[in-house]
Design an enzyme around this catalytic site. Structure first.
Site, PDB file in Angstrom:
ATOM      1  N   SER A   7      32.380  46.197  43.056  1.00  0.00           N
ATOM      2  CA  SER A   7      30.731  45.674  43.518  1.00  0.00           C
ATOM      3  C   SER A   7      29.423  46.118  43.872  1.00  0.00           C
ATOM      4  CB  SER A   7      30.687  43.989  44.388  1.00  0.00           C
ATOM      5  OG  SER A   7      29.504  44.515  44.854  1.00  0.00           O
ATOM      6  N   TYR A  29      34.569  42.384  52.571  1.00  0.00           N
ATOM      7  CA  TYR A  29      34.397  42.886  51.481  1.00  0.00           C
ATOM      8  C   TYR A  29      33.812  43.898  50.700  1.00  0.00           C
ATOM      9  CZ  TYR A  29      32.312  40.830  47.000  1.00  0.00           C
ATOM     10  OH  TYR A  29      32.517  40.961  45.823  1.00  0.00           O
TER      11      TYR A  29
HETATM   12  P1  NDP Z   1      33.710  33.015  41.061  1.00  0.00           P
HETATM   13  O1  NDP Z   1      34.006  31.796  42.542  1.00  0.00           O
HETATM   14  O2  NDP Z   1      32.706  31.641  40.145  1.00  0.00           O
HETATM   15  O3  NDP Z   1      35.642  33.545  40.004  1.00  0.00           O
HETATM   16  C1  NDP Z   1      35.910  33.853  40.968  1.00  0.00           C
HETATM   17  C2  NDP Z   1      37.158  34.347  40.289  1.00  0.00           C
HETATM   18  O4  NDP Z   1      38.631  34.469  40.757  1.00  0.00           O
HETATM   19  C3  NDP Z   1      37.662  32.768  39.974  1.00  0.00           C
HETATM   20  O5  NDP Z   1      38.186  32.036  39.172  1.00  0.00           O
HETATM   21  C4  NDP Z   1      38.630  32.078  40.976  1.00  0.00           C
HETATM   22  O6  NDP Z   1      40.029  30.894  40.417  1.00  0.00           O
HETATM   23  C5  NDP Z   1      39.330  33.291  41.370  1.00  0.00           C
HETATM   24  N1  NDP Z   1      40.324  33.433  42.356  1.00  0.00           N
HETATM   25  C6  NDP Z   1      40.209  33.336  43.624  1.00  0.00           C
HETATM   26  N2  NDP Z   1      41.195  34.107  44.269  1.00  0.00           N
HETATM   27  C7  NDP Z   1      42.371  33.925  43.179  1.00  0.00           C
HETATM   28  C8  NDP Z   1      43.791  34.620  43.347  1.00  0.00           C
HETATM   29  N3  NDP Z   1      44.347  34.691  44.532  1.00  0.00           N
HETATM   30  N4  NDP Z   1      44.681  34.557  42.880  1.00  0.00           N
HETATM   31  C9  NDP Z   1      43.637  33.886  41.197  1.00  0.00           C
HETATM   32  N5  NDP Z   1      42.759  33.986  40.770  1.00  0.00           N
HETATM   33  C10 NDP Z   1      41.563  33.952  41.787  1.00  0.00           C
HETATM   34  O7  NDP Z   1      32.637  34.388  41.081  1.00  0.00           O
HETATM   35  P2  NDP Z   1      32.659  35.478  40.307  1.00  0.00           P
HETATM   36  O8  NDP Z   1      32.530  35.388  39.109  1.00  0.00           O
HETATM   37  O9  NDP Z   1      31.218  35.954  40.727  1.00  0.00           O
HETATM   38  O10 NDP Z   1      33.616  36.694  40.632  1.00  0.00           O
HETATM   39  C11 NDP Z   1      34.479  37.497  40.050  1.00  0.00           C
HETATM   40  C12 NDP Z   1      34.716  38.666  40.463  1.00  0.00           C
HETATM   41  O11 NDP Z   1      33.022  39.176  40.285  1.00  0.00           O
HETATM   42  C13 NDP Z   1      35.159  38.794  41.634  1.00  0.00           C
HETATM   43  O12 NDP Z   1      35.893  40.190  41.997  1.00  0.00           O
HETATM   44  C14 NDP Z   1      33.616  39.210  42.865  1.00  0.00           C
HETATM   45  O13 NDP Z   1      33.831  39.566  44.161  1.00  0.00           O
HETATM   46  C15 NDP Z   1      33.144  39.928  41.743  1.00  0.00           C
HETATM   47  N6  NDP Z   1      31.461  40.666  42.409  1.00  0.00           N
HETATM   48  C16 NDP Z   1      30.795  39.308  41.965  1.00  0.00           C
HETATM   49  C17 NDP Z   1      29.234  39.299  42.133  1.00  0.00           C
HETATM   50  C18 NDP Z   1      28.500  38.054  42.423  1.00  0.00           C
HETATM   51  O14 NDP Z   1      27.213  38.251  42.241  1.00  0.00           O
HETATM   52  N7  NDP Z   1      28.650  36.450  41.687  1.00  0.00           N
HETATM   53  C19 NDP Z   1      28.872  40.712  42.242  1.00  0.00           C
HETATM   54  C20 NDP Z   1      29.600  41.494  42.663  1.00  0.00           C
HETATM   55  C21 NDP Z   1      30.781  41.668  42.050  1.00  0.00           C
HETATM   56  P3  NDP Z   1      40.725  30.464  40.842  1.00  0.00           P
HETATM   57  O15 NDP Z   1      39.546  29.799  42.839  1.00  0.00           O
HETATM   58  O16 NDP Z   1      40.696  29.265  40.065  1.00  0.00           O
HETATM   59  O17 NDP Z   1      41.921  31.033  41.961  1.00  0.00           O
END
Ligand code: NDP
Length: 246
Positions: free
Chosen positions: A140, A153
């Site tokens: 990030s 975070y």
């Molecule tokens: P979302 O919340 O849409 O996606 C997060 C994903 O992570 C979901 O598919 C969720 O699926 C999964 N997840 C969470 N916990 C677990 C777990 N314990 N095991 C398996 N899967 C898990 O957000 P984003 O798409 O934005 O996030 C994706 C990545 O991008 C993250 O690492 C986030 O930190 C990073 N990021 C996002 C930014 C933003 O502005 N959106 C900016 C910078 C980085 P489920 O709940 O079904 O398990």
């Protein structure tokens, strides 16, 4: 080249993971999706297959090393190998440190750091043996610079940044040709803000994202570019900002 590459994606049930799975599958990759919400994974696999692509899924909690290893095994049994892992699962329950949301601190460490380590451990033996492989991880902009409200975070995202750079250096040293790509997205409109429980933080971030956020397809295109490079080219880091974000 991307066509026929087998790509495991964690956090594939929404946001960046979902957008990336769909784009890579459209461009001929075989994608293997992991996350906890089975209904969402099933829907995405259906969408990909209906569009003529190839995909499989397994319910996976990245905190569990065996579940991540089983996800990688599924890629091999279903599609005959593994070329890329995209360690993308993450949560962002931001809050001021003084609020002491200590359970959320631990959850972030378990998912955002240990979850990535579990992905690395699951692929490393094959990548070393084959002297080839690609590890992509979503850090990030909070892994590059500090933001108030993002203490833990940001710490998790700084941690995976270091991890990925060291994997790159050690791979060069050991001659294993493992490619590493670290992503530093800024505000991307996904479900990530749903993980925030601190009401003041949530209100401010919702307003900020509404003002500047861009779609997760922006990140999917960047992953597509990195995967599509020749095997001896390591596209190492991408920082992706909305044009409206300072
Ligand atoms: P979302 O919340 O849409 O996606 C997060 C994903 O992570 C979901 O598919 C969720 O699926 C999964 N997840 C969470 N916990 C677990 C777990 N314990 N095991 C398996 N899967 C898990 O957000 P984003 O798409 O934005 O996030 C994706 C990545 O991008 C993250 O690492 C986030 O930190 C990073 N990021 C996002 C930014 C933003 O502005 N959106 C900016 C910078 C980085 P489920 O709940 O079904 O398990």
């Amino acid at each position: 080249m991307i066509k026929d590459k087998v790509i495991v994606i964690t956090g594939a049930s929404s946001g960046i993971g979902e957008a990336t799975a769909k784009l890579l599958a459209k461009n001929g990759a075989k994608v293997v999706l992991g996350a906890r919400r089975e209904n969402r994974l099933q829907e995405i696999v259906n969408d990909i297959e209906n569009a003529g692509g190839q995909a499989a899924y397994k319910v996976t909690d990245v905190r569990d090393a065996k579940e991540v290893a089983d996800l990688v095994s599924l890629a091999k049994s279903e599609f005959g190998g593994l070329d890329v892992i995209f360690n993308n699962a993450g949560i962002m329950p931001n809050s001021p440190i003084s609020a002491l949301h200590t359970k959320e601190w631990n959850d972030m460490i378990d998912i955002n750091i240990k979850g990535v380590l579990n992905g690395v451990a699951a692929v490393m033996p094959d990548f070393v043996k084959n002297k080839q492989g690609h590890i992509i991880t979503t850090s990030s902009v909070a892994g590059i610079k500090s933001f108030a409200g993002s203490g833990v975070y940001g710490a998790t995202k700084f941690a995976v940044r270091n991890l990925m750079e060291v994997i790159r250096m050690e791979s060069a040293q050991e001659g294993t040709n493992i490619r590493t790509t670290t992503l530093y997205p800024a505000a991307i409109n996904t479900e990530l803000l749903h993980t925030i429980t601190d009401s003041n933080t949530k209100k401010n971030m919702d307003a900020f994202y509404k003002q500047v956020g861009i779609s997760p397809e922006a990140i999917a295109r960047v992953v597509n570019f990195a995967v599509d490079q020749p095997e001896d080219v390591n596209v190492n880091e991408f920082t992706i900002y909305p044009t409206k974000q300072m």
